[in-house]
Design an enzyme around this catalytic site. Sequence first.
Site, short mmCIF file in Angstrom:
data_model
loop_
_atom_site.label_atom_id
_atom_site.label_comp_id
_atom_site.label_asym_id
_atom_site.label_seq_id
_atom_site.Cartn_x
_atom_site.Cartn_y
_atom_site.Cartn_z
N SER A 169 17.25 16.23 -4.86
CA SER A 169 16.91 15.50 -3.45
C SER A 169 18.07 14.66 -3.11
O SER A 169 18.89 14.26 -4.13
CB SER A 169 15.70 14.47 -3.66
OG SER A 169 16.20 13.80 -4.50
N CYS A 191 15.11 24.92 -0.54
CA CYS A 191 15.92 24.08 0.13
C CYS A 191 16.58 24.40 1.58
O CYS A 191 16.36 23.73 2.35
CB CYS A 191 17.29 23.76 -0.61
SG CYS A 191 18.02 25.28 -1.24
N TRP A 219 13.24 21.99 -9.64
CA TRP A 219 11.91 22.73 -10.13
C TRP A 219 11.49 23.91 -9.30
O TRP A 219 10.95 24.98 -9.61
CB TRP A 219 10.65 21.72 -10.32
CG TRP A 219 10.34 20.97 -9.22
CD1 TRP A 219 10.78 19.62 -8.98
CD2 TRP A 219 9.93 21.29 -7.66
NE1 TRP A 219 10.52 19.12 -7.66
CE2 TRP A 219 9.96 20.08 -6.87
CE3 TRP A 219 9.26 22.43 -7.24
CZ2 TRP A 219 9.47 20.02 -5.65
CZ3 TRP A 219 8.94 22.42 -5.88
CH2 TRP A 219 9.03 21.22 -5.10
N ASN A 220 12.20 23.83 -8.12
CA ASN A 220 11.80 24.91 -7.11
C ASN A 220 12.37 26.54 -7.43
O ASN A 220 11.68 27.51 -7.11
CB ASN A 220 12.00 24.69 -5.65
CG ASN A 220 13.48 24.23 -5.29
OD1 ASN A 220 14.31 24.10 -6.20
ND2 ASN A 220 13.92 24.48 -4.15
N GLU A 234 12.40 16.28 5.44
CA GLU A 234 12.24 17.62 4.65
C GLU A 234 10.84 17.58 4.16
O GLU A 234 10.19 16.60 3.64
CB GLU A 234 13.14 17.74 3.23
CG GLU A 234 13.08 19.00 2.52
CD GLU A 234 13.85 18.82 1.58
OE1 GLU A 234 13.94 18.08 0.56
OE2 GLU A 234 14.76 20.00 1.20
N LYS A 271 20.36 20.23 -17.41
CA LYS A 271 19.26 19.33 -17.75
C LYS A 271 17.97 19.82 -16.58
O LYS A 271 18.52 19.44 -15.48
CB LYS A 271 19.58 17.68 -17.36
CG LYS A 271 18.70 16.75 -17.99
CD LYS A 271 17.26 16.81 -17.32
CE LYS A 271 16.81 16.10 -16.32
NZ LYS A 271 15.49 16.22 -15.69
N GLU A 275 24.26 19.83 -4.40
CA GLU A 275 23.29 20.70 -3.49
C GLU A 275 22.15 19.99 -3.06
O GLU A 275 21.09 19.94 -3.95
CB GLU A 275 23.02 21.82 -3.98
CG GLU A 275 24.61 22.56 -4.40
CD GLU A 275 25.24 23.20 -3.34
OE1 GLU A 275 24.32 23.49 -2.33
OE2 GLU A 275 26.25 23.46 -3.43
P1 NDP Z 1 14.97 15.30 -7.73
O1 NDP Z 1 16.25 14.62 -7.01
O2 NDP Z 1 13.82 14.69 -7.96
O3 NDP Z 1 15.56 16.03 -9.35
C1 NDP Z 1 16.45 16.98 -9.40
C2 NDP Z 1 17.01 16.76 -10.79
O4 NDP Z 1 17.67 15.66 -11.07
C3 NDP Z 1 15.67 16.74 -11.70
O5 NDP Z 1 16.17 17.50 -12.94
C4 NDP Z 1 15.80 15.22 -12.20
O6 NDP Z 1 15.03 14.83 -13.33
C5 NDP Z 1 16.91 14.73 -12.26
N1 NDP Z 1 17.35 13.32 -11.98
C6 NDP Z 1 16.48 12.41 -11.44
N2 NDP Z 1 17.18 11.32 -11.63
C7 NDP Z 1 18.07 11.28 -12.07
C8 NDP Z 1 19.22 10.67 -12.40
N3 NDP Z 1 19.20 9.13 -12.09
N4 NDP Z 1 20.47 11.04 -12.86
C9 NDP Z 1 20.31 12.51 -13.28
N5 NDP Z 1 19.47 13.12 -12.94
C10 NDP Z 1 18.32 12.76 -12.43
O7 NDP Z 1 14.75 16.88 -6.86
P2 NDP Z 1 13.62 17.85 -7.08
O8 NDP Z 1 13.63 18.17 -8.54
O9 NDP Z 1 12.45 17.20 -6.58
O10 NDP Z 1 14.23 19.20 -6.22
C11 NDP Z 1 13.88 19.32 -4.63
C12 NDP Z 1 14.78 19.06 -4.09
O11 NDP Z 1 16.01 19.73 -4.30
C13 NDP Z 1 14.83 19.28 -2.69
O12 NDP Z 1 15.38 18.17 -1.64
C14 NDP Z 1 15.57 20.40 -2.21
O13 NDP Z 1 15.82 20.66 -0.88
C15 NDP Z 1 16.60 20.26 -3.26
N6 NDP Z 1 17.33 21.42 -3.39
C16 NDP Z 1 18.33 21.80 -2.76
C17 NDP Z 1 18.95 23.19 -3.05
C18 NDP Z 1 20.51 23.28 -2.50
O14 NDP Z 1 21.05 24.29 -2.80
N7 NDP Z 1 20.92 22.66 -1.65
C19 NDP Z 1 18.32 24.16 -3.87
C20 NDP Z 1 17.25 23.68 -4.37
C21 NDP Z 1 16.75 22.45 -4.14
P3 NDP Z 1 13.25 15.06 -13.25
O15 NDP Z 1 12.78 16.18 -12.67
O16 NDP Z 1 13.18 15.11 -14.76
O17 NDP Z 1 12.76 13.67 -12.82
#
Ligand code: NDP
Length: 537
Positions: free
Chosen positions: A243, A298, A167-168, A397, A191, A264
Site C-alpha cells: 500500500s 494492483c 497477499w494478493n 483504491e 518478508k 510498487e
Molecule cells: P501493505 O502495505 O499492508 O503490506 C505490504 C507488506 O508490507 C506486507 O508484507 C506487510 O506486512 C509489510 N509491512 C507492513 N508494515 C511494514 C513496515 N513498517 N515496514 C516494512 N514492511 C511492512 O499492503 P497489502 O499487503 O495490503 O497489499 C495490498 C496493496 O498492495 C494494494 O494497495 C495494492 O495495490 C498493492 N500492490 C501493488 C502492486 C504493484 O505492482 N504496484 C502489486 C500488488 C499489490 P504484514 O502484511 O505482515 O502487515
Amino acid sequence: MAESVQQNASVSPAPAVLGAQQPQRAQGSITPQGTLAVYEPGSGKLLGEVRVATREQVRETVLVASAAQAEWARKSFAERREVLLRFKDLLLQRADEFCDHITRENGKTRNESLFMEVLPVADAVNWYARHASKLLKDEKLSLHMFPHKKSYLRFYPRGVIGLISPWNYPFSIPTGDAVAALMAGNAVVVKPSEYTPLIMEKTRALFEEAGLPRGLFAVVQGKGEVGAEMIRAGVNMIVFTGSVATGKKVNVAAAEQMIPCVLELGGKDPAIVLADADLDSAAKKIAWGAFANSGQTCASVERVYVHESIAGPFTDKVAALARTLRQGEPNQHDVDIGAMTTQMQVDLIQRHLDDARARGAKIVTGGEITVTKEGARFVQPTVLTGTTSEMAIIRDETFGPMLPVMTFKTEEEAVRLANDSAYGLSAYVFTRSKAKADAIANQLMAGTVMHNDTLYTHAAPETPWGGVKSSGLGRVHGKHGMRDFCEVRHVNLEHFNFPAFWYYPYSREAWSKGLRVYRTLLGAGLSNKLKALFGKH
Ligand code: NDP
C-alpha cells in the site's frame, strides 16, 4: 496441507481440517506461541501456521544470505541459469500442487492460480535465465569529446535484496522479482504478507530442491515490524510491493539505511472506451480486468469511462457478463470468482459501496457481500452507474470486484478524467484505431498503457512494471528492472595519452586553445565555427 510445507522447520504442522465449529482466531494475529495462523479464505479452515522470526533471526538470516551471495556472485550466468531452469521444471511438474496451495491460502480461483501466479513465474524464470547474460553484459560507451578514452558500464550484483510482498499475488510477485535478482547474482530475503506466508516456505523448499545454495533465498515471517527489521538488518536494496501508506514508511526506513528502494504501490486504474471500440471484446476484457482475483489486483480496472454514444450497450454487455460469472469455493475449475483474501478488504469494499449508494450511485448488478460463519468471504462482481469523482469508489483504491461505469463526451475529457487521480499504475484504452490509442497513451499519466487489453503485461517479463504519482517509484521486470538489481559501475580506460589543455599549469594560452576548440565543435553554423577556428580569442 502440502507435504513440503509441513516438513519445513519454520512451519508448524496444522491439523488437516478443523471442524466448522472451530472458532477462527483473528486473521493475521500472533499466537502466544509466536506463530501466525493462516485460514483458507474460501472455506475458513485452518491451513497452517508459521513461526514469527525474532529480531536476532532476521539479522542472522540476512548475514547467512550475504555469505551465500558472495559465493553465488562468482558463478557464471550459465551456472546460475542451470539451477533456475531446474526450479522452473520442478514448478511446471508441481503446477497442480502449487495452484492448489495458492488457491487455499489466497482464495483466488484455481485457474487464476495457474494463469496469474504459476505460469507467469515459470515463463519469467525461463526469460531471465536465458536473457540475463545479454541484459547485464558490459556496455561500451564512446566518448565524443574524449576519443582517447573508452568507458564501460558494468553491472555488479548489489548483494542481498530484501523483498517485502503483499497477499494478493503471494507467489508470483515475490518469486518473479526473486528470480531476476538471483540471476543477477544477488541473494534474496522475502518478508511475505502475514496473511499469506506459507507459499514462500514451499517456494524456498523448491529452490533448494533445484540446487540453489541454502540461505541464498530465505524467508522471514511476521508482521510489519519484521519487514521493518529486515530493512535495518543489512540488506542492500528493498523492493516493496504494497500500500501507499506502508510504502512511504518503507521509503523513509530505506533512506535511513542509505539503500535503494523500489516501491510498487496501489492503483485506481482507468479504462477509456472510445465510440469506435469493439464492444464485445471491450466488455469481456474490462470485466476480466475488474473481476479477476476478485478485483484484488494492483492494476485492476477500477474506473471505466465510456463514450456517451455507446454507454448503454457497453453497460448492458458488461453487466450481462458479470451475471454469468460463477462464484464459489475457489478450488474448482468451473468457478470464475473466488474468495476475498482478507476481512479487512471486505470491510473496505462495504464502506465504498455504502458511500456510493448514499451519494446516489445505482447498482446495475451485484452488490452482495457474503461472509459465512466459518469465515469464508465473497463479494459479488458488481457493476455501478451514476458514480462521481466525489465518491470513495472513484477516488480511493477499492481492491474488490467493483466496476463503476461513467461517460464522457470528448477524448480530451476522457483523458482529463482518467488522469484525475492520485495514482498512476496502469491505464487501458479501447478503440479500433491504433493511432488514436497511441495518441491517448501519450497523454495518460500511468506506468503502463495497454490498447484493447487489461492487466496481462505483468506476466510479460520483458516489459517494465511500476507506476507514476502515488503508485510508486522505480520499475521491476524487463531489462530496467533487472539492471536495478545491480550497481552500475563505470570503468574508464585509456587508449592513448592525449596532452589535453586543462591540466596544470594553467595559462592564458590554454584558456584560448580550449575556448577555440569548444567554440569550433559546439558553435552553431559553419560561419561561427570558422570564426571560432581562425578568429582571435
Ligand atoms: P501493505 O502495505 O499492508 O503490506 C505490504 C507488506 O508490507 C506486507 O508484507 C506487510 O506486512 C509489510 N509491512 C507492513 N508494515 C511494514 C513496515 N513498517 N515496514 C516494512 N514492511 C511492512 O499492503 P497489502 O499487503 O495490503 O497489499 C495490498 C496493496 O498492495 C494494494 O494497495 C495494492 O495495490 C498493492 N500492490 C501493488 C502492486 C504493484 O505492482 N504496484 C502489486 C500488488 C499489490 P504484514 O502484511 O505482515 O502487515
